[in-house]
Design a protein around this motif. Structure first.
Motif, PDB file in Angstrom:
ATOM      1  N   ALA A  93       0.820  -1.209   0.000  1.00  0.00           N
ATOM      2  CA  ALA A  93       0.000   0.000   0.000  1.00  0.00           C
ATOM      3  C   ALA A  93       0.852   1.256   0.000  1.00  0.00           C
ATOM      4  O   ALA A  93       0.479   2.279  -0.592  1.00  0.00           O
ATOM      5  N   ALA A  94       2.014   1.199   0.661  1.00  0.00           N
ATOM      6  CA  ALA A  94       2.909   2.357   0.685  1.00  0.00           C
ATOM      7  C   ALA A  94       3.406   2.674  -0.721  1.00  0.00           C
ATOM      8  O   ALA A  94       3.429   3.837  -1.143  1.00  0.00           O
ATOM      9  N   VAL A  95       3.799   1.639  -1.454  1.00  0.00           N
ATOM     10  CA  VAL A  95       4.268   1.828  -2.825  1.00  0.00           C
ATOM     11  C   VAL A  95       3.132   2.349  -3.705  1.00  0.00           C
ATOM     12  O   VAL A  95       3.302   3.299  -4.480  1.00  0.00           O
ATOM     13  N   ALA A  96       1.951   1.735  -3.563  1.00  0.00           N
ATOM     14  CA  ALA A  96       0.795   2.163  -4.352  1.00  0.00           C
ATOM     15  C   ALA A  96       0.445   3.624  -4.046  1.00  0.00           C
ATOM     16  O   ALA A  96       0.140   4.406  -4.960  1.00  0.00           O
ATOM     17  N   GLY A  97       0.492   3.979  -2.765  1.00  0.00           N
ATOM     18  CA  GLY A  97       0.167   5.349  -2.378  1.00  0.00           C
ATOM     19  C   GLY A  97       1.144   6.368  -2.919  1.00  0.00           C
ATOM     20  O   GLY A  97       0.756   7.447  -3.382  1.00  0.00           O
ATOM     21  N   LEU A  98       2.435   6.045  -2.864  1.00  0.00           N
ATOM     22  CA  LEU A  98       3.456   6.963  -3.370  1.00  0.00           C
ATOM     23  C   LEU A  98       3.357   7.137  -4.883  1.00  0.00           C
ATOM     24  O   LEU A  98       3.420   8.248  -5.406  1.00  0.00           O
ATOM     25  N   VAL A  99       3.183   6.023  -5.582  1.00  0.00           N
ATOM     26  CA  VAL A  99       3.126   6.065  -7.048  1.00  0.00           C
ATOM     27  C   VAL A  99       1.866   6.764  -7.546  1.00  0.00           C
ATOM     28  O   VAL A  99       1.892   7.525  -8.518  1.00  0.00           O
ATOM     29  N   LEU A 100       0.755   6.523  -6.846  1.00  0.00           N
ATOM     30  CA  LEU A 100      -0.541   7.014  -7.323  1.00  0.00           C
ATOM     31  C   LEU A 100      -1.051   8.237  -6.572  1.00  0.00           C
ATOM     32  O   LEU A 100      -2.185   8.657  -6.799  1.00  0.00           O
ATOM     33  N   HIS A 101      -0.223   8.835  -5.704  1.00  0.00           N
ATOM     34  CA  HIS A 101      -0.700   9.910  -4.830  1.00  0.00           C
ATOM     35  C   HIS A 101      -1.369  11.044  -5.610  1.00  0.00           C
ATOM     36  O   HIS A 101      -2.510  11.436  -5.305  1.00  0.00           O
ATOM     37  N   ASP A 102      -0.696  11.591  -6.583  1.00  0.00           N
ATOM     38  CA  ASP A 102      -1.262  12.710  -7.346  1.00  0.00           C
ATOM     39  C   ASP A 102      -2.507  12.283  -8.118  1.00  0.00           C
ATOM     40  O   ASP A 102      -3.490  13.029  -8.204  1.00  0.00           O
TER      41      ASP A 102
END
Length: 265
Positions: A93-102
């Motif tokens: 989820a951390a990776v997904a959140g960082l990649v997809l944040h914007d």
């Protein structure tokens, strides 16, 4: 309505919903709309009260978090939750959140997405309750690394506004073979690092919108969310094995209908 009263109400809403599988985002948007509290100040306020909910978990589980610093049992045939479990539960989820944040903030963070996510999350929870079989983990200390990773992968769904981090992780835990209490407690434990990262990033971006005149309002919301979240987390863990997820799933469907009628239409 006075802003301090609004802060108190929203603090209660945040504390009640952050760790229940019902979507705190959906509730805050709905109640904020009813109270006429929207815009950038409202968004910044939501970040602050989420910090209050995070503090509640830190206070409840500080001994457990400290125990994770003991690496002596890693790799040994001793059933005990360790740092690797948390890492496996957090990284996806951390990776997904960082990649997809914007993308999440600019595209997915819409009222229509919240409604769809509320219903989709409800379907997942009903499916998990129906399909789960014999439990192989009755406590968090009995979770395997594989189960922790499965729960972490399900937590990726929580990057979608309205899906509910708690709902997705507990559902994933049930499908992976953890019982309700073990899945819920692990959901709480992996919540803190995930929320620290996500909320911390939002806080940095919102810091320019903070004003000293807002301190009383923000303090009321923060303290209220902290106290209510702590109470809810303790009570939820005691009840989850008895009540299961179905009641929360049906509630989410009703909430989606109310959200559509009140906020969207």
């Amino acid at each position: 309505m006075h802003e301090n009263i609004i802060a108190f109400i929203l603090g209660i809403v945040e504390g009640l919903t952050e760790y229940l599988p019902v979507s705190s985002t959906g509730h805050l948007i709905l109640v904020g709309s009813l109270l006429g509290f929207t815009g950038q100040k409202a968004s910044t306020f939501e970040v602050i009260i989420q910090l209050g909910s995070m503090l509640a978990i830190l206070v409840l589980y500080w001994k457990r978090y400290l125990s994770l610093l003991n690496f002596s049992t890693i790799g040994k045939p001793v059933k005990r939750l360790d740092a690797i479990h948390i890492i496996l539960g957090v990284i996806p989820a951390a990776v997904a959140g960082l990649v997809l944040h914007d993308f999440i903030k600019n595209v997915l963070f819409s009222q229509n997405v919240v409604v769809v996510s509320l219903i989709a999350g409800a379907i997942l929870m009903l499916f998990a309750e129906k399909k789960h079989r014999n439990f192989t983990a009755n406590t968090v200390d009995e979770l395997s690394y594989k189960q922790a990773l499965v729960i972490g992968l399900f937590q990726c769904l929580a990057v979608i506004p309205g899906f509910s981090r708690s709902g997705s992780t507990i559902s994933g835990g049930l499908l992976a073979g953890a019982n309700h209490k073990a899945a819920a407690e692990f959901s709480f434990l992996v919540a803190l690092p995930i929320m620290v990262g996500a909320t911390g990033l939002d806080f940095v971006k919102s810091i320019n919108f903070l004003h000293t005149s807002d301190i009383p309002m923000f303090a009321i919301g923060f303290i209220t969310a902290f106290v209510v979240a702590m109470i809810v987390a303790v009570v939820f863990l005691k009840l989850i094995e008895k009540i299961g997820l179905n009641i929360f799933a049906y509630y989410r469907i009703v909430l989606a209908i109310l959200f559509t009628v009140i906020v969207i239409l």
